[in-house]
Design a protein around this motif. Structure first.
Motif, PDB file in Angstrom:
ATOM      1  N   SER A  60       0.827  -1.200   0.000  1.00 19.65           N
ATOM      2  CA  SER A  60       0.000   0.000   0.000  1.00 19.65           C
ATOM      3  C   SER A  60       0.858   1.244   0.000  1.00 19.65           C
ATOM      4  O   SER A  60       0.593   2.212  -0.712  1.00 19.65           O
ATOM      5  CB  SER A  60      -0.919  -0.005   1.228  1.00 19.65           C
ATOM      6  N   SER A  61       1.938   1.217   0.796  1.00 17.72           N
ATOM      7  CA  SER A  61       2.855   2.353   0.851  1.00 17.72           C
ATOM      8  C   SER A  61       3.551   2.555  -0.479  1.00 17.72           C
ATOM      9  O   SER A  61       3.712   3.674  -0.960  1.00 17.72           O
ATOM     10  CB  SER A  61       3.882   2.136   1.957  1.00 17.72           C
ATOM     11  N   SER A  62       3.962   1.440  -1.133  1.00 21.31           N
ATOM     12  CA  SER A  62       4.642   1.534  -2.418  1.00 21.31           C
ATOM     13  C   SER A  62       3.710   2.098  -3.483  1.00 21.31           C
ATOM     14  O   SER A  62       4.110   2.871  -4.335  1.00 21.31           O
ATOM     15  CB  SER A  62       5.155   0.165  -2.864  1.00 21.31           C
ATOM     16  N   ALA A  63       2.450   1.677  -3.425  1.00 17.70           N
ATOM     17  CA  ALA A  63       1.479   2.160  -4.405  1.00 17.70           C
ATOM     18  C   ALA A  63       1.281   3.662  -4.288  1.00 17.70           C
ATOM     19  O   ALA A  63       1.136   4.359  -5.286  1.00 17.70           O
ATOM     20  CB  ALA A  63       0.152   1.434  -4.229  1.00 17.70           C
ATOM     21  N   LYS A  64       1.295   4.164  -3.058  1.00 21.71           N
ATOM     22  CA  LYS A  64       1.128   5.595  -2.852  1.00 21.71           C
ATOM     23  C   LYS A  64       2.314   6.364  -3.397  1.00 21.71           C
ATOM     24  O   LYS A  64       2.179   7.500  -3.838  1.00 21.71           O
ATOM     25  CB  LYS A  64       0.947   5.886  -1.359  1.00 21.71           C
ATOM     26  N   LYS A  65       3.507   5.760  -3.348  1.00 20.52           N
ATOM     27  CA  LYS A  65       4.707   6.437  -3.814  1.00 20.52           C
ATOM     28  C   LYS A  65       4.835   6.391  -5.335  1.00 20.52           C
ATOM     29  O   LYS A  65       5.573   7.157  -5.920  1.00 20.52           O
ATOM     30  CB  LYS A  65       5.952   5.808  -3.183  1.00 20.52           C
ATOM     31  N   THR A  66       4.152   5.458  -5.966  1.00 19.33           N
ATOM     32  CA  THR A  66       4.249   5.327  -7.414  1.00 19.33           C
ATOM     33  C   THR A  66       3.561   6.506  -8.091  1.00 19.33           C
ATOM     34  O   THR A  66       2.440   6.844  -7.772  1.00 19.33           O
ATOM     35  CB  THR A  66       3.598   4.015  -7.886  1.00 19.33           C
ATOM     36  N   LYS A  67       4.255   7.123  -9.038  1.00 24.18           N
ATOM     37  CA  LYS A  67       3.714   8.272  -9.740  1.00 24.18           C
ATOM     38  C   LYS A  67       3.429   7.896 -11.183  1.00 24.18           C
ATOM     39  O   LYS A  67       3.943   6.918 -11.698  1.00 24.18           O
ATOM     40  CB  LYS A  67       4.710   9.435  -9.678  1.00 24.18           C
ATOM     41  N   GLU A  68       2.638   8.716 -11.836  1.00 28.80           N
ATOM     42  CA  GLU A  68       2.346   8.483 -13.234  1.00 28.80           C
ATOM     43  C   GLU A  68       3.546   8.875 -14.084  1.00 28.80           C
ATOM     44  O   GLU A  68       4.366   9.704 -13.692  1.00 28.80           O
ATOM     45  CB  GLU A  68       1.124   9.304 -13.644  1.00 28.80           C
ATOM     46  N   GLU A  69       3.624   8.268 -15.264  1.00 31.08           N
ATOM     47  CA  GLU A  69       4.698   8.593 -16.199  1.00 31.08           C
ATOM     48  C   GLU A  69       4.627  10.068 -16.569  1.00 31.08           C
ATOM     49  O   GLU A  69       3.568  10.609 -16.867  1.00 31.08           O
ATOM     50  CB  GLU A  69       4.579   7.729 -17.444  1.00 31.08           C
ATOM     51  N   LEU A  70       5.769  10.727 -16.524  1.00 27.97           N
ATOM     52  CA  LEU A  70       5.828  12.161 -16.789  1.00 27.97           C
ATOM     53  C   LEU A  70       6.056  12.398 -18.280  1.00 27.97           C
ATOM     54  O   LEU A  70       6.975  11.849 -18.876  1.00 27.97           O
ATOM     55  CB  LEU A  70       6.956  12.792 -15.979  1.00 27.97           C
ATOM     56  N   ASP A  71       5.206  13.196 -18.873  1.00 25.71           N
ATOM     57  CA  ASP A  71       5.354  13.555 -20.279  1.00 25.71           C
ATOM     58  C   ASP A  71       6.433  14.618 -20.391  1.00 25.71           C
ATOM     59  O   ASP A  71       6.309  15.704 -19.828  1.00 25.71           O
ATOM     60  CB  ASP A  71       4.026  14.081 -20.827  1.00 25.71           C
ATOM     61  N   CYS A  72       7.504  14.311 -21.100  1.00 30.45           N
ATOM     62  CA  CYS A  72       8.610  15.256 -21.180  1.00 30.45           C
ATOM     63  C   CYS A  72       9.303  15.177 -22.541  1.00 30.45           C
ATOM     64  O   CYS A  72       9.161  14.202 -23.274  1.00 30.45           O
ATOM     65  CB  CYS A  72       9.618  15.031 -20.058  1.00 30.45           C
ATOM     66  N   VAL A  73      10.043  16.221 -22.840  1.00 26.71           N
ATOM     67  CA  VAL A  73      10.824  16.313 -24.073  1.00 26.71           C
ATOM     68  C   VAL A  73      12.270  15.979 -23.740  1.00 26.71           C
ATOM     69  O   VAL A  73      12.821  16.487 -22.764  1.00 26.71           O
ATOM     70  CB  VAL A  73      10.738  17.733 -24.667  1.00 26.71           C
ATOM     71  N   ILE A  74      12.886  15.115 -24.558  1.00 29.03           N
ATOM     72  CA  ILE A  74      14.308  14.789 -24.394  1.00 29.03           C
ATOM     73  C   ILE A  74      15.045  15.380 -25.591  1.00 29.03           C
ATOM     74  O   ILE A  74      14.662  15.143 -26.739  1.00 29.03           O
ATOM     75  CB  ILE A  74      14.551  13.265 -24.341  1.00 29.03           C
ATOM     76  N   ARG A  75      16.120  16.105 -25.327  1.00 26.39           N
ATOM     77  CA  ARG A  75      16.871  16.734 -26.413  1.00 26.39           C
ATOM     78  C   ARG A  75      18.286  17.053 -25.936  1.00 26.39           C
ATOM     79  O   ARG A  75      18.565  17.027 -24.733  1.00 26.39           O
ATOM     80  CB  ARG A  75      16.177  18.006 -26.881  1.00 26.39           C
ATOM     81  N   PRO A  76      19.193  17.392 -26.881  1.00 27.37           N
ATOM     82  CA  PRO A  76      20.535  17.828 -26.471  1.00 27.37           C
ATOM     83  C   PRO A  76      20.462  19.137 -25.694  1.00 27.37           C
ATOM     84  O   PRO A  76      19.568  19.964 -25.914  1.00 27.37           O
ATOM     85  CB  PRO A  76      21.273  18.007 -27.801  1.00 27.37           C
ATOM     86  N   MET A  77      21.410  19.341 -24.819  1.00 27.57           N
ATOM     87  CA  MET A  77      21.466  20.585 -24.057  1.00 27.57           C
ATOM     88  C   MET A  77      21.856  21.750 -24.967  1.00 27.57           C
ATOM     89  O   MET A  77      22.676  21.604 -25.869  1.00 27.57           O
ATOM     90  CB  MET A  77      22.488  20.454 -22.916  1.00 27.57           C
ATOM     91  N   VAL A  78      21.225  22.904 -24.737  1.00 26.84           N
ATOM     92  CA  VAL A  78      21.573  24.133 -25.450  1.00 26.84           C
ATOM     93  C   VAL A  78      22.040  25.159 -24.427  1.00 26.84           C
ATOM     94  O   VAL A  78      21.969  24.941 -23.215  1.00 26.84           O
ATOM     95  CB  VAL A  78      20.374  24.675 -26.256  1.00 26.84           C
ATOM     96  N   ARG A  79      22.493  26.296 -24.939  1.00 26.02           N
ATOM     97  CA  ARG A  79      23.109  27.288 -24.059  1.00 26.02           C
ATOM     98  C   ARG A  79      22.160  27.769 -22.967  1.00 26.02           C
ATOM     99  O   ARG A  79      22.568  27.993 -21.834  1.00 26.02           O
ATOM    100  CB  ARG A  79      23.595  28.477 -24.895  1.00 26.02           C
ATOM    101  N   GLU A  80      20.880  27.924 -23.330  1.00 22.58           N
ATOM    102  CA  GLU A  80      19.902  28.421 -22.346  1.00 22.58           C
ATOM    103  C   GLU A  80      19.740  27.476 -21.157  1.00 22.58           C
ATOM    104  O   GLU A  80      19.254  27.887 -20.104  1.00 22.58           O
ATOM    105  CB  GLU A  80      18.546  28.642 -23.007  1.00 22.58           C
ATOM    106  N   ASP A  81      20.123  26.211 -21.329  1.00 23.80           N
ATOM    107  CA  ASP A  81      19.947  25.225 -20.250  1.00 23.80           C
ATOM    108  C   ASP A  81      21.055  25.280 -19.205  1.00 23.80           C
ATOM    109  O   ASP A  81      20.894  24.748 -18.110  1.00 23.80           O
ATOM    110  CB  ASP A  81      19.927  23.800 -20.828  1.00 23.80           C
ATOM    111  N   GLU A  82      22.184  25.900 -19.551  1.00 24.97           N
ATOM    112  CA  GLU A  82      23.369  25.741 -18.721  1.00 24.97           C
ATOM    113  C   GLU A  82      23.196  26.287 -17.308  1.00 24.97           C
ATOM    114  O   GLU A  82      23.582  25.637 -16.335  1.00 24.97           O
ATOM    115  CB  GLU A  82      24.578  26.377 -19.408  1.00 24.97           C
ATOM    116  N   ILE A  83      22.617  27.478 -17.182  1.00 24.73           N
ATOM    117  CA  ILE A  83      22.445  28.038 -15.839  1.00 24.73           C
ATOM    118  C   ILE A  83      21.297  27.339 -15.120  1.00 24.73           C
ATOM    119  O   ILE A  83      21.344  27.108 -13.911  1.00 24.73           O
ATOM    120  CB  ILE A  83      22.229  29.558 -15.910  1.00 24.73           C
TER     121      ILE A  83
END
Length: 210
Positions: free
Chosen positions: A28-51
């Motif tokens: 029951s505790s593990s089920a509560k900790k399980t989150k839904e899959e996060l929709d996200c974009v994967i890409r190479p890092m660009v300059r704006e990401d550095e800071i």
């Protein structure tokens, strides 16, 4: 009056009930900790990401990964924008302020990696290939609030696809033996144990890309 057999049966029954109850609480505790899959974009890092990466680095509490070679990094982000930050611009004002996507995670991929001093003496020969055909994932960072949402898995799969497109034949990483989250991720993606730990606490893992 309870005889010995009845007493033993009662003890066993109570013990089993306790085990079942504990298991149910754990699930029951593990089920509560399980989150839904996060929709996200994967890409190479660009300059704006550095800071913005510095904020991710702080939240992930990493002590070992630093942004030395931005061209080796890939990032995961969504639609949410981070707070404004300052960055230098060529041939313009010294600082310009602009928003950047808030990072959910980041991964560093070195390809090809330097193999001269990497492999232990007991490395199986099938894992040692031609120089310049091996990639190395030197680290994965995921923000604490976005863990257990497949962010790390998506980053690793994206990195493996990029390594394969670049002509790499194998990819390696090192996992601490007590890092069970990393163990689960590596198993899911298909990494195998190349060299188990001996004097230290780290596994050398690898995956064939071709």
């Amino acid at each position: 009056m309870i005889n010995g057999r009845e007493l033993m049966n009662s003890i066993v029954k109570n013990s089993l009930n306790g085990i079942v109850k504990t298991t149910q609480m754990f699930l029951s505790s593990s089920a509560k900790k399980t989150k839904e899959e996060l929709d996200c974009v994967i890409r190479p890092m660009v300059r704006e990401d550095e800071i913005v990466f510095e904020d991710l680095h702080r939240r992930a509490r990493s002590r070992f990964l630093w942004l030395k070679d931005p061209q080796d990094w890939y990032v995961a982000h969504g639609q949410k924008m981070s707070t404004w930050y300052g960055s230098y611009v060529d041939n313009g004002p010294p600082i310009v302020y602009k928003p950047a996507p808030m990072l959910y995670g980041a991964l560093q991929l070195q390809m090809p990696m330097d193999t001269d001093c990497f492999f232990p003496e007991n490395t199986p020969p099938e894992w040692i290939g031609k120089k310049g055909t091996d990639a190395y994932i030197s680290g994965v960072l995921v923000a604490p609030e976005h863990r257990n949402q497949l962010v790390g898995t998506k980053l690793v799969r994206y990195a493996l696809a990029e390594a394969k497109k670049s002509g790499m034949e194998r990819c390696f990483l090192i996992r601490h033996k007590d890092n069970w989250a990393a163990a689960n991720l590596c198993h899911k993606v298909g990494f195998e144990v190349v060299v188990p730990p001996e004097s230290d606490d780290e596994y050398l893992l690898g995956i064939h890309l071709k």
